[in-house]
Scaffold this active site. Sequence first.
Site, mmCIF file in Angstrom:
data_model
loop_
_atom_site.group_PDB
_atom_site.id
_atom_site.type_symbol
_atom_site.label_atom_id
_atom_site.label_comp_id
_atom_site.label_asym_id
_atom_site.label_seq_id
_atom_site.Cartn_x
_atom_site.Cartn_y
_atom_site.Cartn_z
ATOM 1 N N GLY A 248 -21.545 77.459 39.319
ATOM 2 C CA GLY A 248 -21.760 75.895 39.785
ATOM 3 C C GLY A 248 -21.003 75.314 38.496
ATOM 4 O O GLY A 248 -20.549 73.797 39.437
ATOM 5 N N ASP A 249 -21.483 75.139 37.218
ATOM 6 C CA ASP A 249 -20.238 74.220 36.250
ATOM 7 C C ASP A 249 -18.754 73.806 36.539
ATOM 8 O O ASP A 249 -19.055 72.960 36.832
ATOM 9 C CB ASP A 249 -20.023 74.755 35.517
ATOM 10 C CG ASP A 249 -21.953 75.072 34.967
ATOM 11 O OD1 ASP A 249 -23.185 74.295 35.527
ATOM 12 O OD2 ASP A 249 -22.635 75.690 33.962
HETATM 13 N N1 LIG Z 1 -20.128 85.110 45.229
HETATM 14 C C1 LIG Z 1 -19.161 84.010 45.917
HETATM 15 N N2 LIG Z 1 -18.064 84.259 46.702
HETATM 16 C C2 LIG Z 1 -17.106 83.508 46.258
HETATM 17 N N3 LIG Z 1 -17.578 82.162 45.683
HETATM 18 C C3 LIG Z 1 -18.595 82.075 44.914
HETATM 19 C C4 LIG Z 1 -19.556 83.255 44.724
HETATM 20 N N4 LIG Z 1 -20.547 82.430 44.407
HETATM 21 C C5 LIG Z 1 -20.199 81.583 43.919
HETATM 22 N N5 LIG Z 1 -18.989 80.555 44.528
HETATM 23 C C6 LIG Z 1 -18.768 79.522 44.583
HETATM 24 O O1 LIG Z 1 -18.681 78.689 43.546
HETATM 25 C C7 LIG Z 1 -19.794 78.079 44.098
HETATM 26 C C8 LIG Z 1 -21.207 77.595 43.430
HETATM 27 O O2 LIG Z 1 -21.737 78.653 43.466
HETATM 28 P P1 LIG Z 1 -23.764 78.692 43.345
HETATM 29 O O3 LIG Z 1 -24.399 77.698 44.505
HETATM 30 O O4 LIG Z 1 -24.109 80.145 42.759
HETATM 31 O O5 LIG Z 1 -23.984 77.872 41.831
HETATM 32 P P2 LIG Z 1 -25.180 77.663 41.214
HETATM 33 O O6 LIG Z 1 -26.171 78.291 41.035
HETATM 34 O O7 LIG Z 1 -24.903 76.387 40.562
HETATM 35 O O8 LIG Z 1 -24.639 78.307 39.525
HETATM 36 P P3 LIG Z 1 -24.593 78.640 38.417
HETATM 37 O O9 LIG Z 1 -26.088 77.934 37.400
HETATM 38 O O10 LIG Z 1 -24.450 80.049 37.965
HETATM 39 O O11 LIG Z 1 -23.320 77.866 37.637
HETATM 40 C C9 LIG Z 1 -19.621 77.565 45.583
HETATM 41 O O12 LIG Z 1 -20.791 76.927 46.046
HETATM 42 C C10 LIG Z 1 -18.634 78.608 46.051
HETATM 43 O O13 LIG Z 1 -17.942 77.935 45.606
HETATM 44 O O1 LIG Z 2 -31.628 76.900 31.192
HETATM 45 P P1 LIG Z 2 -30.234 75.629 31.530
HETATM 46 O O2 LIG Z 2 -30.022 75.146 30.883
HETATM 47 O O3 LIG Z 2 -30.458 75.279 33.613
HETATM 48 O O4 LIG Z 2 -29.050 76.506 32.007
HETATM 49 C C1 LIG Z 2 -28.274 76.835 31.521
HETATM 50 C C2 LIG Z 2 -26.800 77.771 31.227
HETATM 51 O O5 LIG Z 2 -27.883 79.096 32.419
HETATM 52 O O6 LIG Z 2 -26.524 77.276 32.426
HETATM 53 C C3 LIG Z 2 -25.198 77.480 32.205
HETATM 54 C C4 LIG Z 2 -24.464 78.550 33.950
HETATM 55 O O7 LIG Z 2 -24.532 77.100 34.544
HETATM 56 C C5 LIG Z 2 -25.156 79.276 30.711
HETATM 57 O O8 LIG Z 2 -24.940 78.692 30.491
HETATM 58 C C6 LIG Z 2 -26.705 78.573 30.264
HETATM 59 O O9 LIG Z 2 -27.001 80.358 30.149
#
Ligand SMILES: Nc1ncnc2c1ncn2[C@@H]1O[C@H](COP(=O)(O)OP(=O)(O)OP(=O)(O)O)[C@@H](O)[C@H]1O
Ligand SMILES: O=P(O)(O)OC[C@@]1(O)O[C@H](CO)[C@@H](O)[C@@H]1O
Length: 303
Positions: A248-249
């Site tokens: 997501g980042d």
């Molecule tokens: N299994 C996957 N296959 C392909 N693309 C993925 C996958 N998981 C994540 N992505 C890509 O990454 C983007 C962000 O993923 P996600 O919706 O899991 O974000 P998030 O929940 O904010 O993630 P995190 O908090 O782990 O950083 C998705 O929109 C997609 O483009």
């Molecule tokens: O507890 P928060 O601040 O919501 O999320 C922190 C965190 O899960 O977000 C990053 C992945 O997006 C990790 O590097 C970190 O550990």
Amino acid sequence: MIYTITLNPSADYLMQLPELKPGETNRAVSSDLVSGGKGINVAEVLTNFKEPVTAMGFLAGFTGSFVKNEVGRKGIHSDFIFTEGLTRINVKIKAGEETEINGQGPVISEGEIALLKQKLSNLTEEDLLVLSGSVPAGVPAEFYKEVVEQVLKSGAKTVLDTSGEPLKKGIEANPFLIKPNKAELSALYDQPVNDLDAAITLGKKAVEDGAENVLLSLGAEGALLINKDECFTAKAPKGKLINSVGAGDSMVAGFLYAYANKVDLKGCFQYSVAAGSATAFSQGFCTKEQADELAVSIAVQSI
Ligand SMILES: Nc1ncnc2c1ncn2[C@@H]1O[C@H](COP(=O)(O)OP(=O)(O)OP(=O)(O)O)[C@@H](O)[C@H]1O
Ligand SMILES: O=P(O)(O)OC[C@@]1(O)O[C@H](CO)[C@@H](O)[C@@H]1O
């Protein structure tokens, strides 16, 4: 210039094991300690993309020193404030599925909050500010809202990636972009997001409530970009999931990289999905080459 704020950074302890058995002694087959925290991760990807960025926020204790050293070693420009206490260690377990245990982090004082706000007083309309992650103890839930309001006056644009009350309040201040995932959007309106229609309805509600653009990430399913005029959708490319921590980042970083380089919103959205997926398919964070390679295969549709 892009600035990122991480109020509650972390040292992320990544562990891999074949299976996680609750209530038993589990032994990892591999482990690694890396710098973490959402804004710091955004800054890491932007640095990989050679886009100028400064990572800001609060660090504390020996884990904070570890994060600062790692950030420096990776060539990320930073301007952190050191506080009392200890930067948290967040445990990320990959055992088939991914399990995360995020720590609490230090308590931030009023003086330290004021110092951070003061550091933001020189932003101009050329700047982009990313406000990412959870709000630690001591920092009011209105903090992001207040900063978005403060920064808006300078003409700089803000990106807000958080959840719960800080997200709800922050939206009221009209941030340029928010990036909830499905669970965060669902929690914001206390309504399930079981299909695309529900996602679009709630995304539009966030626009009505004040967000200029809503970048809704849907994991392996892809993403949506919604604003008052348009709604774009894109499927994520197929590939082998290595590690989704920071996907997501990376998505936020991809969007901002394209935006800072004068790409239109549709192109920014396409590049955000490419960067998110490129990280999901890599060990650590994606390179620009990996994101570029995926971007060409991502079809954006207007709905
Ligand atoms: N299994 C996957 N296959 C392909 N693309 C993925 C996958 N998981 C994540 N992505 C890509 O990454 C983007 C962000 O993923 P996600 O919706 O899991 O974000 P998030 O929940 O904010 O993630 P995190 O908090 O782990 O950083 C998705 O929109 C997609 O483009
Ligand atoms: O507890 P928060 O601040 O919501 O999320 C922190 C965190 O899960 O977000 C990053 C992945 O997006 C990790 O590097 C970190 O550990």
